[in-house]
Design an enzyme around this catalytic site. Structure first.
Site, short mmCIF file in Angstrom:
data_model
loop_
_atom_site.label_atom_id
_atom_site.label_comp_id
_atom_site.label_asym_id
_atom_site.label_seq_id
_atom_site.Cartn_x
_atom_site.Cartn_y
_atom_site.Cartn_z
N ALA A 212 0.85 -1.19 0.00
CA ALA A 212 0.00 0.00 0.00
C ALA A 212 0.88 1.24 0.00
O ALA A 212 2.09 1.17 -0.21
CB ALA A 212 -0.95 0.00 1.20
N ASN A 213 0.27 2.40 0.24
CA ASN A 213 1.00 3.65 0.39
C ASN A 213 0.33 4.49 1.47
O ASN A 213 -0.63 4.05 2.10
CB ASN A 213 1.09 4.40 -0.96
CG ASN A 213 -0.28 4.73 -1.50
OD1 ASN A 213 -1.09 5.35 -0.82
ND2 ASN A 213 -0.55 4.30 -2.73
N ARG A 214 0.82 5.72 1.65
CA ARG A 214 0.36 6.55 2.78
C ARG A 214 -0.82 7.45 2.45
O ARG A 214 -1.15 8.34 3.22
CB ARG A 214 1.53 7.40 3.29
CG ARG A 214 2.66 6.60 3.91
CD ARG A 214 3.73 7.52 4.48
NE ARG A 214 4.76 6.80 5.19
CZ ARG A 214 5.85 6.29 4.63
NH1 ARG A 214 6.04 6.46 3.32
NH2 ARG A 214 6.75 5.64 5.33
#
Length: 402
Positions: A212-214
Protein backbone atom coordinates in the site's frame (compact mmCIF):
# COMPACT_ATOMS: atom_id res chain seq x y z
CA UNK A 1 -18.99 34.15 -5.97
CA UNK A 2 -20.40 37.32 -4.43
CA UNK A 3 -21.99 37.24 -0.98
CA UNK A 4 -23.99 40.39 -1.71
CA UNK A 5 -27.17 40.45 0.34
CA UNK A 6 -26.17 37.43 2.45
CA UNK A 7 -26.51 37.72 6.23
CA UNK A 8 -23.90 35.92 8.30
CA UNK A 9 -24.22 35.41 12.04
CA UNK A 10 -20.68 34.93 13.33
CA UNK A 11 -20.28 33.17 16.69
CA UNK A 12 -16.83 33.84 18.15
CA UNK A 13 -15.78 31.54 20.97
CA UNK A 14 -12.84 31.68 23.35
CA UNK A 15 -9.57 30.66 21.75
CA UNK A 16 -6.42 32.42 20.63
CA UNK A 17 -7.62 31.97 17.03
CA UNK A 18 -10.32 34.55 17.79
CA UNK A 19 -7.92 37.17 16.47
CA UNK A 20 -8.41 35.67 12.98
CA UNK A 21 -12.11 36.43 13.24
CA UNK A 22 -11.35 40.11 12.79
CA UNK A 23 -9.85 39.49 9.36
CA UNK A 24 -12.64 37.01 8.62
CA UNK A 25 -15.25 39.73 9.17
CA UNK A 26 -13.38 42.03 6.79
CA UNK A 27 -13.16 39.33 4.11
CA UNK A 28 -16.88 38.53 4.37
CA UNK A 29 -17.87 42.20 4.13
CA UNK A 30 -15.53 42.71 1.16
CA UNK A 31 -17.73 40.23 -0.70
CA UNK A 32 -20.92 42.06 0.17
CA UNK A 33 -22.11 40.07 3.19
CA UNK A 34 -23.52 41.70 6.29
CA UNK A 35 -22.10 40.27 9.51
CA UNK A 36 -23.55 40.20 12.99
CA UNK A 37 -21.43 38.81 15.80
CA UNK A 38 -22.12 36.90 19.00
CA UNK A 39 -19.17 36.69 21.39
CA UNK A 40 -18.82 34.25 24.26
CA UNK A 41 -17.27 35.37 27.54
CA UNK A 42 -14.13 33.46 26.56
CA UNK A 43 -13.89 35.29 23.24
CA UNK A 44 -13.92 38.60 25.10
CA UNK A 45 -10.74 37.53 26.88
CA UNK A 46 -8.91 37.56 23.53
CA UNK A 47 -10.54 40.33 21.48
CA UNK A 48 -12.94 43.12 22.39
CA UNK A 49 -16.55 43.77 21.36
CA UNK A 50 -15.38 47.25 20.37
CA UNK A 51 -13.02 45.93 17.68
CA UNK A 52 -15.58 43.39 16.44
CA UNK A 53 -18.33 46.01 16.30
CA UNK A 54 -16.09 48.44 14.42
CA UNK A 55 -15.58 45.82 11.69
CA UNK A 56 -19.17 44.54 11.52
CA UNK A 57 -20.64 48.06 11.74
CA UNK A 58 -23.33 46.52 13.93
CA UNK A 59 -24.05 45.80 17.57
CA UNK A 60 -22.12 42.92 19.11
CA UNK A 61 -24.27 40.51 21.11
CA UNK A 62 -22.85 39.00 24.29
CA UNK A 63 -25.52 38.40 26.94
CA UNK A 64 -28.38 35.91 26.91
CA UNK A 65 -30.19 37.90 29.58
CA UNK A 66 -29.79 41.35 28.06
CA UNK A 67 -32.95 43.20 29.12
CA UNK A 68 -33.21 45.26 25.94
CA UNK A 69 -32.57 42.45 23.47
CA UNK A 70 -34.50 39.71 25.22
CA UNK A 71 -37.76 41.62 25.67
CA UNK A 72 -38.72 40.19 22.26
CA UNK A 73 -36.80 36.89 22.65
CA UNK A 74 -33.73 38.26 20.92
CA UNK A 75 -31.76 35.02 20.80
CA UNK A 76 -34.46 33.43 18.64
CA UNK A 77 -34.45 36.45 16.35
CA UNK A 78 -30.67 36.25 16.02
CA UNK A 79 -30.85 32.54 15.30
CA UNK A 80 -33.34 32.97 12.47
CA UNK A 81 -32.53 36.40 10.98
CA UNK A 82 -29.55 35.21 8.94
CA UNK A 83 -28.66 33.00 6.00
CA UNK A 84 -25.90 31.07 7.76
CA UNK A 85 -24.43 30.71 11.23
CA UNK A 86 -20.63 30.60 11.21
CA UNK A 87 -18.72 29.52 14.34
CA UNK A 88 -15.10 30.68 14.14
CA UNK A 89 -13.25 29.68 16.14
CA UNK A 90 -15.20 26.65 17.31
CA UNK A 91 -13.53 25.46 20.50
CA UNK A 92 -13.65 21.95 21.93
CA UNK A 93 -15.79 23.27 24.79
CA UNK A 94 -18.37 24.90 22.53
CA UNK A 95 -18.61 21.85 20.27
CA UNK A 96 -19.13 19.63 23.33
CA UNK A 97 -22.00 21.86 24.45
CA UNK A 98 -23.50 21.83 20.96
CA UNK A 99 -23.25 18.03 20.71
CA UNK A 100 -25.18 17.62 23.97
CA UNK A 101 -27.75 20.34 23.26
CA UNK A 102 -26.77 22.76 26.00
CA UNK A 103 -28.03 26.34 25.90
CA UNK A 104 -26.65 28.12 28.96
CA UNK A 105 -25.35 31.26 27.25
CA UNK A 106 -26.26 33.35 24.21
CA UNK A 107 -24.01 31.48 21.76
CA UNK A 108 -25.29 28.01 22.64
CA UNK A 109 -28.91 29.20 22.82
CA UNK A 110 -28.62 30.67 19.32
CA UNK A 111 -26.98 27.52 17.97
CA UNK A 112 -29.69 25.32 19.46
CA UNK A 113 -32.51 27.56 18.20
CA UNK A 114 -31.31 28.17 14.65
CA UNK A 115 -32.92 26.57 11.64
CA UNK A 116 -30.21 27.87 9.29
CA UNK A 117 -27.10 26.09 7.96
CA UNK A 118 -24.26 25.99 10.48
CA UNK A 119 -20.56 25.98 9.54
CA UNK A 120 -17.88 25.34 12.17
CA UNK A 121 -14.19 26.24 11.93
CA UNK A 122 -12.56 24.26 14.77
CA UNK A 123 -9.47 25.56 16.57
CA UNK A 124 -7.72 23.85 19.46
CA UNK A 125 -4.57 22.05 20.57
CA UNK A 126 -3.85 18.89 18.53
CA UNK A 127 -4.26 16.68 21.60
CA UNK A 128 -7.70 18.15 22.17
CA UNK A 129 -8.72 17.71 18.52
CA UNK A 130 -7.60 14.07 18.46
CA UNK A 131 -9.12 13.21 21.86
CA UNK A 132 -11.83 10.52 21.62
CA UNK A 133 -14.37 12.84 23.28
CA UNK A 134 -13.85 15.51 20.61
CA UNK A 135 -13.98 12.93 17.83
CA UNK A 136 -17.31 11.67 19.21
CA UNK A 137 -18.66 15.21 19.39
CA UNK A 138 -17.55 15.99 15.83
CA UNK A 139 -19.23 12.79 14.63
CA UNK A 140 -22.44 13.76 16.41
CA UNK A 141 -22.44 17.25 14.92
CA UNK A 142 -21.76 15.92 11.42
CA UNK A 143 -24.60 13.44 11.83
CA UNK A 144 -26.83 16.34 12.89
CA UNK A 145 -26.10 18.00 9.55
CA UNK A 146 -23.52 20.60 10.58
CA UNK A 147 -20.61 21.37 8.26
CA UNK A 148 -16.91 21.83 9.02
CA UNK A 149 -14.01 23.69 7.46
CA UNK A 150 -10.62 22.59 8.80
CA UNK A 151 -8.88 22.36 11.12
CA UNK A 152 -5.48 22.56 9.46
CA UNK A 153 -2.08 21.21 10.43
CA UNK A 154 0.61 23.62 11.59
CA UNK A 155 2.29 25.39 14.48
CA UNK A 156 0.23 26.11 17.59
CA UNK A 157 0.27 29.13 19.87
CA UNK A 158 1.98 26.98 22.51
CA UNK A 159 5.74 26.85 22.08
CA UNK A 160 6.90 23.63 20.48
CA UNK A 161 3.38 22.39 19.75
CA UNK A 162 2.40 21.44 16.21
CA UNK A 163 -0.19 19.23 14.57
CA UNK A 164 -3.78 19.23 13.40
CA UNK A 165 -5.88 21.83 15.18
CA UNK A 166 -5.16 25.25 13.61
CA UNK A 167 -8.22 27.19 12.53
CA UNK A 168 -8.45 27.48 8.75
CA UNK A 169 -7.34 30.78 7.29
CA UNK A 170 -10.05 33.40 6.71
CA UNK A 171 -10.04 33.02 2.91
CA UNK A 172 -10.54 29.26 3.19
CA UNK A 173 -13.46 29.84 5.55
CA UNK A 174 -14.95 32.40 3.17
CA UNK A 175 -14.69 29.87 0.33
CA UNK A 176 -16.59 27.34 2.44
CA UNK A 177 -19.26 29.95 3.23
CA UNK A 178 -19.61 30.75 -0.47
CA UNK A 179 -20.01 27.06 -1.29
CA UNK A 180 -22.66 26.52 1.38
CA UNK A 181 -24.65 29.54 0.25
CA UNK A 182 -24.42 28.74 -3.44
CA UNK A 183 -27.92 28.76 -4.87
CA UNK A 184 -29.23 26.77 -7.81
CA UNK A 185 -27.94 29.51 -10.10
CA UNK A 186 -24.41 28.83 -8.85
CA UNK A 187 -24.38 25.11 -9.63
CA UNK A 188 -22.55 25.10 -12.95
CA UNK A 189 -22.19 21.30 -12.94
CA UNK A 190 -25.91 20.57 -12.58
CA UNK A 191 -26.81 17.76 -14.96
CA UNK A 192 -23.19 16.59 -15.25
CA UNK A 193 -21.88 13.24 -14.01
CA UNK A 194 -18.46 12.74 -12.47
CA UNK A 195 -16.31 9.81 -11.36
CA UNK A 196 -13.66 10.42 -8.69
CA UNK A 197 -11.16 7.91 -7.29
CA UNK A 198 -9.60 8.37 -3.88
CA UNK A 199 -7.29 6.83 -1.30
CA UNK A 200 -4.79 3.98 -1.67
CA UNK A 201 -5.29 0.44 -2.86
CA UNK A 202 -4.29 -2.57 -0.76
CA UNK A 203 -2.69 -5.40 -2.71
CA UNK A 204 -2.62 -8.57 -0.58
CA UNK A 205 0.56 -10.54 0.04
CA UNK A 206 -1.23 -12.95 2.35
CA UNK A 207 -4.32 -12.65 4.58
CA UNK A 208 -2.60 -10.21 6.97
CA UNK A 209 -0.08 -8.30 4.83
CA UNK A 210 -0.45 -6.06 1.83
CA UNK A 211 1.31 -3.54 -0.42
CA UNK A 212 0.00 0.00 0.00
CA UNK A 213 1.00 3.65 0.39
CA UNK A 214 0.36 6.55 2.78
CA UNK A 215 -2.58 8.15 0.96
CA UNK A 216 -5.31 9.25 3.41
CA UNK A 217 -8.00 9.88 0.79
CA UNK A 218 -8.58 13.42 2.08
CA UNK A 219 -7.89 15.12 -1.23
CA UNK A 220 -10.00 12.78 -3.36
CA UNK A 221 -12.92 12.84 -0.92
CA UNK A 222 -12.78 16.64 -0.76
CA UNK A 223 -12.84 16.89 -4.57
CA UNK A 224 -15.83 14.54 -4.80
CA UNK A 225 -17.71 16.67 -2.25
CA UNK A 226 -16.76 19.92 -4.00
CA UNK A 227 -18.00 18.66 -7.38
CA UNK A 228 -21.26 17.55 -5.77
CA UNK A 229 -21.74 20.98 -4.21
CA UNK A 230 -21.47 22.49 -7.70
CA UNK A 231 -24.34 20.26 -8.81
CA UNK A 232 -22.59 17.22 -10.29
CA UNK A 233 -23.90 13.69 -9.81
CA UNK A 234 -20.74 12.17 -8.34
CA UNK A 235 -19.65 8.55 -7.97
CA UNK A 236 -16.65 8.19 -5.66
CA UNK A 237 -14.62 4.98 -5.89
CA UNK A 238 -12.64 4.83 -2.67
CA UNK A 239 -9.83 2.57 -1.60
CA UNK A 240 -9.43 1.69 2.11
CA UNK A 241 -9.51 4.92 4.16
CA UNK A 242 -10.42 5.91 7.71
CA UNK A 243 -12.31 9.11 6.85
CA UNK A 244 -16.11 9.30 6.43
CA UNK A 245 -17.84 9.17 3.05
CA UNK A 246 -18.57 12.67 1.74
CA UNK A 247 -22.16 13.89 1.96
CA UNK A 248 -24.18 13.96 -1.25
CA UNK A 249 -21.92 11.51 -3.08
CA UNK A 250 -22.44 7.88 -4.08
CA UNK A 251 -19.43 6.07 -2.61
CA UNK A 252 -18.21 2.64 -3.71
CA UNK A 253 -15.63 0.93 -1.49
CA UNK A 254 -12.91 -1.25 -2.99
CA UNK A 255 -9.62 -2.77 -1.85
CA UNK A 256 -7.54 -3.70 -4.90
CA UNK A 257 -6.55 -1.87 -8.07
CA UNK A 258 -8.41 -4.38 -10.23
CA UNK A 259 -11.57 -3.78 -8.19
CA UNK A 260 -11.14 -0.01 -8.55
CA UNK A 261 -10.75 -0.34 -12.32
CA UNK A 262 -13.89 -2.48 -12.55
CA UNK A 263 -15.90 0.05 -10.51
CA UNK A 264 -14.65 3.00 -12.57
CA UNK A 265 -15.37 1.44 -15.96
CA UNK A 266 -18.79 0.27 -14.75
CA UNK A 267 -19.60 3.91 -13.88
CA UNK A 268 -18.89 5.07 -17.45
CA UNK A 269 -20.09 6.98 -19.38
CA UNK A 270 -19.56 10.17 -17.42
CA UNK A 271 -18.83 13.80 -18.24
CA UNK A 272 -15.90 14.18 -15.84
CA UNK A 273 -13.28 11.82 -14.43
CA UNK A 274 -10.89 12.90 -11.69
CA UNK A 275 -8.44 10.13 -10.90
CA UNK A 276 -6.97 11.09 -7.51
CA UNK A 277 -6.36 7.65 -5.99
CA UNK A 278 -2.77 6.60 -5.32
CA UNK A 279 -3.12 3.21 -6.97
CA UNK A 280 -0.39 0.68 -6.21
CA UNK A 281 1.71 0.17 -9.35
CA UNK A 282 2.33 -3.50 -8.57
CA UNK A 283 0.63 -6.40 -6.88
CA UNK A 284 1.90 -9.78 -5.79
CA UNK A 285 1.42 -12.11 -8.75
CA UNK A 286 0.24 -14.96 -6.52
CA UNK A 287 -0.85 -13.96 -3.04
CA UNK A 288 -0.84 -16.65 -0.37
CA UNK A 289 -4.08 -17.99 1.07
CA UNK A 290 -2.27 -18.59 4.37
CA UNK A 291 -0.06 -16.31 6.42
CA UNK A 292 3.54 -16.59 5.26
CA UNK A 293 5.63 -17.73 8.24
CA UNK A 294 9.22 -16.90 9.02
CA UNK A 295 11.47 -19.94 9.08
CA UNK A 296 14.62 -20.08 11.16
CA UNK A 297 17.75 -19.87 9.06
CA UNK A 298 15.89 -18.94 5.89
CA UNK A 299 15.73 -15.50 4.35
CA UNK A 300 12.55 -13.68 3.36
CA UNK A 301 10.45 -15.33 0.66
CA UNK A 302 10.75 -14.03 -2.89
CA UNK A 303 7.71 -12.07 -3.99
CA UNK A 304 6.96 -12.09 -7.69
CA UNK A 305 5.29 -8.81 -8.65
CA UNK A 306 2.85 -8.16 -11.47
CA UNK A 307 1.91 -4.76 -12.88
CA UNK A 308 -1.47 -3.38 -11.88
CA UNK A 309 -3.84 -1.92 -14.47
CA UNK A 310 -3.33 1.76 -15.28
CA UNK A 311 -6.74 3.22 -14.41
CA UNK A 312 -6.05 6.77 -15.60
CA UNK A 313 -4.70 5.56 -18.96
CA UNK A 314 -7.64 3.19 -19.37
CA UNK A 315 -10.11 6.02 -18.80
CA UNK A 316 -8.12 8.47 -20.94
CA UNK A 317 -8.26 6.12 -23.95
CA UNK A 318 -11.62 4.47 -23.29
CA UNK A 319 -14.29 4.31 -25.99
CA UNK A 320 -16.59 5.99 -23.45
CA UNK A 321 -13.94 8.54 -22.48
CA UNK A 322 -15.34 11.40 -20.40
CA UNK A 323 -15.27 14.87 -21.92
CA UNK A 324 -12.77 15.97 -19.26
CA UNK A 325 -10.17 13.64 -17.72
CA UNK A 326 -8.07 14.91 -14.81
CA UNK A 327 -5.20 12.90 -13.37
CA UNK A 328 -2.92 13.36 -10.38
CA UNK A 329 0.86 13.03 -10.39
CA UNK A 330 2.43 12.48 -6.98
CA UNK A 331 6.16 12.88 -7.56
CA UNK A 332 9.33 13.18 -5.48
CA UNK A 333 11.54 14.60 -8.25
CA UNK A 334 11.21 16.30 -11.65
CA UNK A 335 7.58 17.08 -10.85
CA UNK A 336 6.71 19.12 -13.94
CA UNK A 337 8.61 16.96 -16.44
CA UNK A 338 6.97 13.82 -15.10
CA UNK A 339 3.54 15.46 -15.11
CA UNK A 340 3.91 16.59 -18.73
CA UNK A 341 4.93 13.09 -19.77
CA UNK A 342 1.98 11.63 -17.87
CA UNK A 343 -0.43 14.11 -19.49
CA UNK A 344 0.46 12.84 -22.96
CA UNK A 345 0.92 9.18 -22.12
CA UNK A 346 -2.30 8.77 -20.14
CA UNK A 347 -4.60 10.70 -22.48
CA UNK A 348 -5.55 13.23 -19.81
CA UNK A 349 -6.65 16.84 -20.31
CA UNK A 350 -5.12 18.05 -17.07
CA UNK A 351 -2.65 16.75 -14.49
CA UNK A 352 -2.65 17.99 -10.91
CA UNK A 353 1.01 17.58 -9.91
CA UNK A 354 2.50 17.76 -6.45
CA UNK A 355 5.75 17.01 -4.66
CA UNK A 356 5.11 14.26 -2.11
CA UNK A 357 8.66 14.00 -0.78
CA UNK A 358 8.58 13.05 2.93
CA UNK A 359 9.60 16.57 3.98
CA UNK A 360 6.42 18.06 2.45
CA UNK A 361 4.04 16.10 4.70
CA UNK A 362 1.46 16.03 1.89
CA UNK A 363 0.83 12.28 1.87
CA UNK A 364 -1.56 11.73 4.76
CA UNK A 365 -1.59 15.44 5.67
CA UNK A 366 -4.26 18.14 5.42
CA UNK A 367 -2.50 20.62 3.14
CA UNK A 368 -1.34 20.50 -0.45
CA UNK A 369 0.72 22.52 -2.93
CA UNK A 370 -0.19 21.70 -6.50
CA UNK A 371 0.60 22.70 -10.06
CA UNK A 372 -1.95 22.36 -12.83
CA UNK A 373 -0.31 20.99 -15.97
CA UNK A 374 -2.22 21.07 -19.26
CA UNK A 375 -1.55 21.54 -22.94
CA UNK A 376 -1.85 25.27 -22.27
CA UNK A 377 1.02 25.37 -19.78
CA UNK A 378 1.63 25.18 -16.03
CA UNK A 379 -0.29 27.04 -13.34
CA UNK A 380 1.24 27.21 -9.85
CA UNK A 381 -1.17 27.28 -6.92
CA UNK A 382 -0.12 28.41 -3.42
CA UNK A 383 -0.02 26.16 -0.38
CA UNK A 384 -3.63 25.53 0.69
CA UNK A 385 -5.71 23.20 2.78
CA UNK A 386 -6.93 20.19 0.81
CA UNK A 387 -10.54 21.38 1.07
CA UNK A 388 -9.54 24.69 -0.53
CA UNK A 389 -7.62 22.89 -3.29
CA UNK A 390 -10.76 20.83 -3.93
CA UNK A 391 -13.00 23.90 -4.16
CA UNK A 392 -10.63 25.66 -6.54
CA UNK A 393 -10.19 22.58 -8.72
CA UNK A 394 -13.94 21.98 -8.87
CA UNK A 395 -14.44 25.59 -10.06
CA UNK A 396 -11.70 25.12 -12.66
CA UNK A 397 -13.34 21.93 -13.90
CA UNK A 398 -16.72 23.68 -14.10
CA UNK A 399 -15.21 26.52 -16.10
CA UNK A 400 -13.39 24.13 -18.43
CA UNK A 401 -16.28 21.82 -19.21
CA UNK A 402 -18.92 24.54 -19.60
Amino acid sequence: MSLAGKRILLVISGGIAAYKSLDLIRRLRERGASVRAVMTSGAREFITPLSVGALTADKVFTDLFDREDEQDVGHIRLARDCDLVLVAPATADLMAKMATGQANDLATAVLLATNKPVLLAPAMNPAMWSHPATRRNVGTLRADGLSFVGPETGEMAERGEAGEGRMSEPLAIVAAVETMLAGEGDKPLAGKTAIVTSGPTHEPIDPVRYIANRSSGRQGHAIAAALARLGADVTLVSGPVTIPDPVGVKTLHVERATEMLDAVTAALPADIAVMVAAVADWRVARSSDDKIKKKAGEGPPALELAENPDILRTVGHHEKRPKLVVGFAAETADVIDNARAKLKRKGADMIVANDVSPATGIMGGTRNTVRIVSAGGVEDWPDMGKDEVAERLARLIAGTIA
